[in-house]
Design a protein around this motif. Sequence first.
Motif, PDB file in Angstrom:
ATOM      1  N   GLN A 392     -16.529-106.799   9.209  1.00 12.07           N
ATOM      2  CA  GLN A 392     -16.439-107.254  10.599  1.00 12.07           C
ATOM      3  C   GLN A 392     -15.421-106.406  11.334  1.00 12.07           C
ATOM      4  N   PHE A 393     -15.833-105.850  12.470  1.00  7.71           N
ATOM      5  CA  PHE A 393     -14.958-105.006  13.281  1.00  7.71           C
ATOM      6  C   PHE A 393     -14.944-105.571  14.694  1.00  7.71           C
ATOM      7  N   TYR A 394     -13.760-105.998  15.124  1.00  2.27           N
ATOM      8  CA  TYR A 394     -13.628-106.641  16.432  1.00  2.27           C
ATOM      9  C   TYR A 394     -14.678-107.734  16.626  1.00  2.27           C
ATOM     10  N   ARG A 395     -14.764-108.643  15.666  1.00  3.58           N
ATOM     11  CA  ARG A 395     -15.598-109.848  15.695  1.00  3.58           C
ATOM     12  C   ARG A 395     -17.099-109.563  15.564  1.00  3.58           C
ATOM     13  N   VAL A 396     -17.484-108.302  15.440  1.00  5.05           N
ATOM     14  CA  VAL A 396     -18.898-107.963  15.285  1.00  5.05           C
ATOM     15  C   VAL A 396     -19.202-107.834  13.795  1.00  5.05           C
ATOM     16  N   PRO A 397     -20.033-108.717  13.222  1.00  3.54           N
ATOM     17  CA  PRO A 397     -20.316-108.674  11.788  1.00  3.54           C
ATOM     18  C   PRO A 397     -21.312-107.569  11.448  1.00  3.54           C
ATOM     19  N   ASN A 398     -21.064-106.897  10.325  1.00  5.06           N
ATOM     20  CA  ASN A 398     -21.952-105.870   9.801  1.00  5.06           C
ATOM     21  C   ASN A 398     -22.350-106.248   8.385  1.00  5.06           C
ATOM     22  N   GLY A 399     -23.526-105.829   7.982  1.00  7.80           N
ATOM     23  CA  GLY A 399     -24.033-106.183   6.668  1.00  7.80           C
ATOM     24  C   GLY A 399     -23.559-105.251   5.577  1.00  7.80           C
ATOM     25  N   ALA A 400     -24.144-105.406   4.393  1.00  6.67           N
ATOM     26  CA  ALA A 400     -23.756-104.646   3.212  1.00  6.67           C
ATOM     27  C   ALA A 400     -24.139-103.175   3.372  1.00  6.67           C
ATOM     28  N   ALA A 401     -23.287-102.305   2.827  1.00 11.95           N
ATOM     29  CA  ALA A 401     -23.563-100.868   2.886  1.00 11.95           C
ATOM     30  C   ALA A 401     -22.772-100.167   1.794  1.00 11.95           C
ATOM     31  N   LYS A 402     -23.239 -98.960   1.439  1.00  8.64           N
ATOM     32  CA  LYS A 402     -22.552 -98.138   0.451  1.00  8.64           C
ATOM     33  C   LYS A 402     -22.476 -96.715   0.971  1.00  8.64           C
ATOM     34  N   SER A 403     -21.287 -96.144   0.959  1.00 13.18           N
ATOM     35  CA  SER A 403     -21.083 -94.790   1.476  1.00 13.18           C
ATOM     36  C   SER A 403     -20.598 -93.870   0.358  1.00 13.18           C
ATOM     37  N   ARG A 404     -20.848 -92.579   0.526  1.00 13.65           N
ATOM     38  CA  ARG A 404     -20.428 -91.587  -0.472  1.00 13.65           C
ATOM     39  C   ARG A 404     -19.650 -90.479   0.241  1.00 13.65           C
ATOM     40  N   TRP A 405     -18.476 -90.099  -0.335  1.00 17.55           N
ATOM     41  CA  TRP A 405     -17.538 -89.206   0.334  1.00 17.55           C
ATOM     42  C   TRP A 405     -17.084 -88.101  -0.617  1.00 17.55           C
ATOM     43  N   GLN A 406     -16.644 -86.969   0.006  1.00 17.46           N
ATOM     44  CA  GLN A 406     -16.014 -85.912  -0.785  1.00 17.46           C
ATOM     45  C   GLN A 406     -15.044 -85.130   0.099  1.00 17.46           C
ATOM     46  N   SER A 407     -13.938 -84.711  -0.539  1.00 14.78           N
ATOM     47  CA  SER A 407     -12.899 -83.950   0.153  1.00 14.78           C
ATOM     48  C   SER A 407     -12.983 -82.485  -0.241  1.00 14.78           C
ATOM     49  N   ARG A 408     -13.033 -81.618   0.797  1.00 15.59           N
ATOM     50  CA  ARG A 408     -12.995 -80.173   0.593  1.00 15.59           C
ATOM     51  C   ARG A 408     -12.128 -79.553   1.681  1.00 15.59           C
ATOM     52  N   ALA A 409     -11.141 -78.729   1.260  1.00 12.37           N
ATOM     53  CA  ALA A 409     -10.313 -77.956   2.194  1.00 12.37           C
ATOM     54  C   ALA A 409      -9.725 -78.835   3.299  1.00 12.37           C
ATOM     55  N   GLY A 410      -9.293 -80.021   2.936  1.00 14.26           N
ATOM     56  CA  GLY A 410      -8.618 -80.877   3.900  1.00 14.26           C
ATOM     57  C   GLY A 410      -9.516 -81.767   4.723  1.00 14.26           C
ATOM     58  N   MET A 411     -10.841 -81.681   4.525  1.00 15.24           N
ATOM     59  CA  MET A 411     -11.771 -82.523   5.274  1.00 15.24           C
ATOM     60  C   MET A 411     -12.437 -83.531   4.341  1.00 15.24           C
ATOM     61  N   LEU A 412     -12.378 -84.802   4.721  1.00 19.97           N
ATOM     62  CA  LEU A 412     -13.074 -85.857   3.999  1.00 19.97           C
ATOM     63  C   LEU A 412     -14.370 -86.139   4.741  1.00 19.97           C
ATOM     64  N   ALA A 413     -15.499 -85.885   4.093  1.00 21.10           N
ATOM     65  CA  ALA A 413     -16.788 -85.921   4.778  1.00 21.10           C
ATOM     66  C   ALA A 413     -17.738 -86.908   4.115  1.00 21.10           C
ATOM     67  N   LEU A 414     -18.529 -87.560   4.968  1.00 18.76           N
ATOM     68  CA  LEU A 414     -19.614 -88.426   4.506  1.00 18.76           C
ATOM     69  C   LEU A 414     -20.720 -87.533   3.944  1.00 18.76           C
ATOM     70  N   GLN A 415     -21.164 -87.835   2.711  1.00 22.90           N
ATOM     71  CA  GLN A 415     -22.093 -86.949   2.024  1.00 22.90           C
ATOM     72  C   GLN A 415     -23.554 -87.212   2.348  1.00 22.90           C
ATOM     73  N   GLN A 416     -23.884 -88.394   2.847  1.00 21.91           N
ATOM     74  CA  GLN A 416     -25.256 -88.707   3.219  1.00 21.91           C
ATOM     75  C   GLN A 416     -25.226 -89.756   4.324  1.00 21.91           C
ATOM     76  N   PRO A 417     -26.271 -89.816   5.155  1.00 20.13           N
ATOM     77  CA  PRO A 417     -26.277 -90.789   6.259  1.00 20.13           C
ATOM     78  C   PRO A 417     -26.025 -92.205   5.758  1.00 20.13           C
ATOM     79  N   LEU A 418     -25.268 -92.944   6.541  1.00 22.52           N
ATOM     80  CA  LEU A 418     -24.890 -94.312   6.185  1.00 22.52           C
ATOM     81  C   LEU A 418     -25.575 -95.279   7.138  1.00 22.52           C
ATOM     82  N   GLN A 419     -26.309 -96.229   6.586  1.00 21.32           N
ATOM     83  CA  GLN A 419     -27.012 -97.218   7.400  1.00 21.32           C
ATOM     84  C   GLN A 419     -26.377 -98.590   7.199  1.00 21.32           C
TER      85      GLN A 419
END
Length: 673
Positions: A392-419
């Motif tokens: 929940q972000f500012y009272r707006v509820p969001n459902g279940a999700a799974k994200s995948r991340w990786q750090s390279r050269a100082g950047m933390l990036a989402l590895q695939q689209p997140l729904q």
Amino acid sequence: MRPTSSHLLLCCCLLLCIGWALPARADVLLTAKSIKAPGIHLQTVTLRIGEDAGGGLHLQMNAAQADIPAMGWRRLGLSVDGNLQRDVHLRWTLDGKVRLADAPGGALSDAHVNVQVSAAANTLLVDIQQGKAKASAWLPLDQPTHAQISVDNLPTGWLHGLLGTVWSGRPTAGKLTAELALDLRDQGLQSSGEFTLTDTGFDTPAGTLAGQGLNGSGRYSLDTTSGPASIDLDASLRGGELLLGPLYAKLPDHPVQIGLHANAQHGAFELSRLRVNDADALQLDGALAFDAKGELNSLRLDRLHASFPAAYQRYGQAWLSSLGLRDMRIDGQLNASLDLRADGPHSFAFNADGIDLADADGHLAVDGLQGGLDWALDGERPATSLAWRSLQFYRVPNGAAKSRWQSRAGMLALQQPLQIPVLQGQLQIGQLDWRPAAARGQRLAASMVVTGVDMTAFSKAMGWPAFPGTLGGAIPSLRWVDDRFELDGGLSANLFGGFVDITRLSLQQPFGATPVLTGDIALKQLDLAAITSVFDFGSITGPLDGSIDQLRLVNWTPVAFKASLLAGEGGRISQRAVNNLTSVGGGGIAAGLQGAVLKLFKTFGYKRIGLNCTLQGTVCRMSGLDATGDGYTIVEGSGLPRLQVIGHQSQVDWPTLVQRLQDAIHGEAPQIR
């Protein structure tokens, strides 16, 4: 730590040696401009030894200035007044008073002293007592720079001078009991021993290191002889509060183990080893350092394990409050590491195990947080996943999700689209790149699409009236620049048969005490009949267009905007809506329409309705369709009876205007102020 006695006893030893050389009956007056002994320097000294009423020897000594550098004591007044005796074993005894003037914490301002010198045993024994504070010391005569010292119930304020030679902190309260060894060197001192603290407090000028109400015991060693002062401490603390830079602890009643190695020089303070073990809440190993001004130079947590809710209640509450997350509810387990330096973060990692959290203000809530992130300024880190059951972000509820991340050269990036499911719709984040070390400029870039969000559910979550419709839109670029989020593109909501487009949206300090939201809103062909039915304003038909430009909300309260509303295609308006529009504009019905005639009609035809408001601070400048001699037109009628509503107040207090609108919506009689 109590080296005080040894320094004073060097002076007493000198006096007794003088007495030793005197005949059994004497009346002697000695003066000296300066007397130096290891660890002490006396200036303008007067010594008088004479017979007392009982036939013994009486000693009086005064020094206008006494310096004890190892204790950090300078320019103190010193006086000794007592009786000298020599027993059958040829031991000398001095029994009397010792007084220091202007010593920190009132140390030895009026103390009883008993000194015994035994040449045969090569020992100088000293007992000092002031009030409930006691100190005893044993010194070898052939090595007076070494002492074994015992102190009991000693006010920690007496140590202010000594601590001042090591760091910028000062004791503020408490008592000390200790058994220690002390060695004076040509440069500084060395000391070690065991201690017990009772209700102890301390602070620093910058307030970054502080404590109060601390109780505990432990071992220490102190060395100020070469370079920075070196301190080793292994202690068990119970109760009280402790602040180490960003780490604030409200300690429990059971023992918490703390171990550290510290170096201090010229006000700077470095904890090169810090270990904390609170069995049911927090374990950490790390280091931190402060500069001479008390500013944090570095913080390194090699290992941190937190068990919630105890870890939050004892150690995390103050830090999260500084981020705007107050009165949190947290459960679960967390493992983490951090490398923070003066130039910013160099690495961090965390792994959550079933964490549930929520703040009291409804800004953020997460259920079932699992997994973590691993970021470093240099190189590449292994990929990680982070998932949740709900968010929940500012009272707006969001459902279940799974994200995948990786750090390279100082950047933390989402590895695939997140729904992420959101209120019967969906938020898709196609790209998210975060640079945690970016001190200024762009820190984050993202793109996202919102589709099919139910506006009725969204309105309920935000505490608004139930707006029918759906929310959607594309945000090709969301950036975190300095301390604000900026959105390129926009959001479009299908509301009341028309569209509400939001552009140039920016959110500053989203989790701070006073978040600032700015943006522009365009209204296109909204159905006034649907709007007025939701707000119970009175019936108006016809399409509505308009804009709310340069909108600025501080802590979600409007402080500035330029609003323009226009229903320019005509329609019908009810008598109640006429009355409410009249109250908003602080005006009335134009001359020529009599009240008796007005009562005969429930609705009226209109050609145009227009109302403008420019808010600056707490004042709203009002205008309408056209200016008139004494106001502005809000409603231009059509047909018979011909209706015209005139607004007369061009400047309205914003809280007053809000109250008028609330009165109108709730069907209360409007108050013209």
